[in-house]
Structure formats: C-alpha cells, structure tokens
Write an enzyme that holds these catalytic residues in place. Structure first.
Site, PDB file in Angstrom:
ATOM      1  N   LYS A  69       0.790  -1.231   0.000  1.00 45.23           N
ATOM      2  CA  LYS A  69       0.000   0.000   0.000  1.00 45.23           C
ATOM      3  C   LYS A  69       0.826   1.287   0.000  1.00 45.23           C
ATOM      4  CE  LYS A  69      -4.201  -1.894   2.044  1.00 45.23           C
ATOM      5  NZ  LYS A  69      -5.281  -1.709   3.010  1.00 45.23           N
ATOM      6  N   ASP A 105      -9.683   3.205   2.327  1.00 46.31           N
ATOM      7  CA  ASP A 105      -9.660   2.459   3.594  1.00 46.31           C
ATOM      8  C   ASP A 105     -10.197   3.276   4.763  1.00 46.31           C
ATOM      9  OD1 ASP A 105      -8.744  -0.050   2.835  1.00 46.31           O
ATOM     10  OD2 ASP A 105      -6.630   0.491   3.045  1.00 46.31           O
ATOM     11  N   GLY A 131       1.017   0.099   9.550  1.00 43.10           N
ATOM     12  CA  GLY A 131       1.120  -0.172   8.120  1.00 43.10           C
ATOM     13  C   GLY A 131       0.101   0.614   7.321  1.00 43.10           C
ATOM     14  N   ALA A 133      -3.053   0.040   6.183  1.00 40.28           N
ATOM     15  CA  ALA A 133      -4.429   0.142   6.676  1.00 40.28           C
ATOM     16  C   ALA A 133      -4.482   1.026   7.921  1.00 40.28           C
ATOM     17  CB  ALA A 133      -4.994  -1.236   6.981  1.00 40.28           C
ATOM     18  N   THR A 153       6.941  -2.061  16.878  1.00 44.35           N
ATOM     19  CA  THR A 153       8.143  -1.223  16.779  1.00 44.35           C
ATOM     20  C   THR A 153       7.750   0.209  17.149  1.00 44.35           C
ATOM     21  OG1 THR A 153       8.906  -2.608  14.945  1.00 44.35           O
ATOM     22  CG2 THR A 153      10.030  -0.499  15.261  1.00 44.35           C
ATOM     23  N   LYS A 156       8.225   3.162  14.666  1.00 37.08           N
ATOM     24  CA  LYS A 156       7.252   3.281  13.567  1.00 37.08           C
ATOM     25  C   LYS A 156       5.981   3.971  14.052  1.00 37.08           C
ATOM     26  CE  LYS A 156       8.663  -0.599  10.646  1.00 37.08           C
ATOM     27  NZ  LYS A 156       8.253  -1.911  10.066  1.00 37.08           N
ATOM     28  N   THR A 191      -3.667  -4.675  12.224  1.00 32.37           N
ATOM     29  CA  THR A 191      -2.558  -5.567  11.866  1.00 32.37           C
ATOM     30  C   THR A 191      -3.150  -6.860  11.311  1.00 32.37           C
ATOM     31  OG1 THR A 191      -2.388  -6.910  13.884  1.00 32.37           O
ATOM     32  CG2 THR A 191      -1.417  -4.693  13.953  1.00 32.37           C
ATOM     33  N   MET A 195      -5.360 -13.248  11.254  1.00 29.84           N
ATOM     34  CA  MET A 195      -5.904 -13.438   9.910  1.00 29.84           C
ATOM     35  C   MET A 195      -5.633 -14.855   9.414  1.00 29.84           C
ATOM     36  SD  MET A 195      -5.263 -11.012   6.556  1.00 29.84           S
ATOM     37  CE  MET A 195      -3.616 -11.569   6.117  1.00 29.84           C
TER      38      MET A 195
END
Length: 277
Positions: A69, A105, A131, A133, A153, A156, A191, A195
C-alpha cells in the site's frame, strides 16, 4: 466474459485468502456491468512491473493490499488528495494511460464503525499497527478524535503519529503494544494478527486489558470472529468485525472504477455466503 470485458483486480502478497473477487464480481453482475475482478499474488520484488503491466493489459484499475500500500506510490502517475495526505494507496484507477492512486480504507473504516455505533467524534481511540491500513484509519479518525498509534516497533508508531500531527495539526499519541487502555473508548486492530490461516494466533490484546464499555473493532474479516474479538466478547465489549470495512472501502473503489453506486447488501451477502460454507 468476452473480448469487451473490463479487467480490475487485487494485488498483494499473499492474496489467496481475499474475498474481494467474490464481492466485486457479485456487485458487477448485480449492476449488469461487463467487468471481472481477479486476485494477483505479487511478490515485493515484482511490484515495480505491476503498473506498466496493468496499462499494457488495458486494465481499468486494481486494489492494493498488504504489503504494497505504501510502496506502490512510487510507481503511480498521480495521487488523490486523500492518498497524498495518508501516504498509502489501496485503489488505483487507470485512465488515458495514467495511473491514479486513491485511498478508500479510511472512509471505509469510518462508515463501518458508524454503522454500528453512530457518529464517532471526540473519542479516545487506540489503533494497533502502523502499516497501510493503520495509516488510512488513523488519518481519517484523527480528524475529530484523539488517536493513539500502538505498534510492536515503537519508532514506527512515533513516526506515524508525528506525521499525522504535522499534516492535520491534531495531537496524536504513540506507544508500543503495551499501550494503556484504561480510558480508551475504541480499540482497532489494523494488523494481520489473527488473519487466516493464523486463526489461532495469540490476540494483540488479551481480555484482561479490555472492558465492557469499550468498542473493539478488528479489520481482519477472514475469519469474521478473530481471537481478539473472542477476547472482547468474554468481557462483554461491543465487537465489530472486518466485514463492514471490506464492503465500504470496496464500494468506494467500485464507484471510482465504474461511476456506479454498488448494492451494499449484494456485496455483503456474497461474502457471508462464502464464509458460512
């Protein structure tokens, strides 16, 4: 399908779990549109070929999912204002040989959330992940709520929080995964934890940290009931699965490609039919 069928699709790695083809093809059929939606597994080292390949094939556009993305942006010709703001793209439209990146999104997540609990404003929201999303959802919800970015992290999380603060002029918090949830109204997992095929993965938050008066949303839709949502139900919290966001972000992409408003219930039923089997 025939020689006039217009091609759209999904790029990601992996993509075999995706139900986007089911959803979009049902919506195309419902509106009698001669389109087909396919999923393409694109490894990161092959991403640089995608846009030129899509143009060469005459594709109308494609969706972008994990892990592409953010990286896809460097290969696009233009970005919508929302995609520029967020710094991530989940939808690409190709018109007159120009590839334009969009992000649906954030609005998809807001529509899914507000469908369940009403208008979301002035809430304290923790978003797990940093990330593509997570970026989109955080930028959208930080417009009128206090958002905290929690990521494995910390650096980030801090980087994303500071970027949102600078662009929206709104205070944004950040933390590692041990974020304090004491006075939080809404918890969102952005995250891939839980999934398919990792359906028994340890949830990103255990029930000991959740409360009955919380709303817990998981953007994962396969399975519909993730380990996080199971934990939330144990304490009586309001739970929201990832189906709504999938549908609403998909509906926005559908409109971008076709100019037509899809039937939301047709999209929803097509997915539920597969998940129930």
């Amino acid at each position: 399908m025939d020689a006039k069928t217009k091609l759209v699709g999904l790029i990601g790695h992996p993509v075999e779990h995706s139900l986007s083809p089911v959803m979009h093809n049902a919506a195309f059929k419902d509106k009698n549109l001669n389109y087909v939606y396919l999923a393409f597994d694109v490894k990161p080292e092959r991403l640089r070929f995608v846009v030129d390949g899509a143009k060469a094939l005459g594709m109308v556009g494609f969706n972008v999912t994990i892990p592409h993305k953010v990286e896809i942006i460097k290969y696009l010709d233009q970005l919508s204002e929302e995609a520029k703001l967020i710094g991530a793209v989940n939808t690409v439209k190709i018109e007159d040989d120009i590839a334009i990146g969009y992000n649906t999104d954030g609005i998809g997540a807001r529509r899914a959330l507000e469908e369940e609990i009403g208008k979301v404003k002035d809430k304290k929201i923790v978003i797990f992940g940093a990330g593509g999303a997570a970026r989109a959802v955080a930028f959208e919800l930080a417009k009128d709520n206090f958002v905290v970015i929690a990521n494995r992290t910390l650096e980030k999380a801090k980087k994303l929080a500071k970027e949102i603060e600078e662009k929206l002029n709104r205070e944004v918090g950040y933390s590692d995964l041990n974020v304090d949830l004491e006075d939080v109204d809404i918890v969102i997992n952005a995250t891939p934890v839980g999934m398919y095929p990792n359906v028994n993965e340890k949830p990103i938050v255990s029930k000991e940290r959740l409360r009955k008066d919380m709303v817990v949303m998981d953007l994962v839709y396969n399975p519909l009931e993730t380990t996080l949502l199971k934990e939330a139900k144990k304490v009586g919290a309001k739970t929201i699965d990832g189906l709504g966001m999938l549908i609403y972000q998909g509906a926005e992409a559908f409109k971008i490609w076709t100019g037509v408003e899809p039937n939301i219930e047709v999209m929803r039923e097509s997915i539920l039919k597969v998940l129930k089997n």
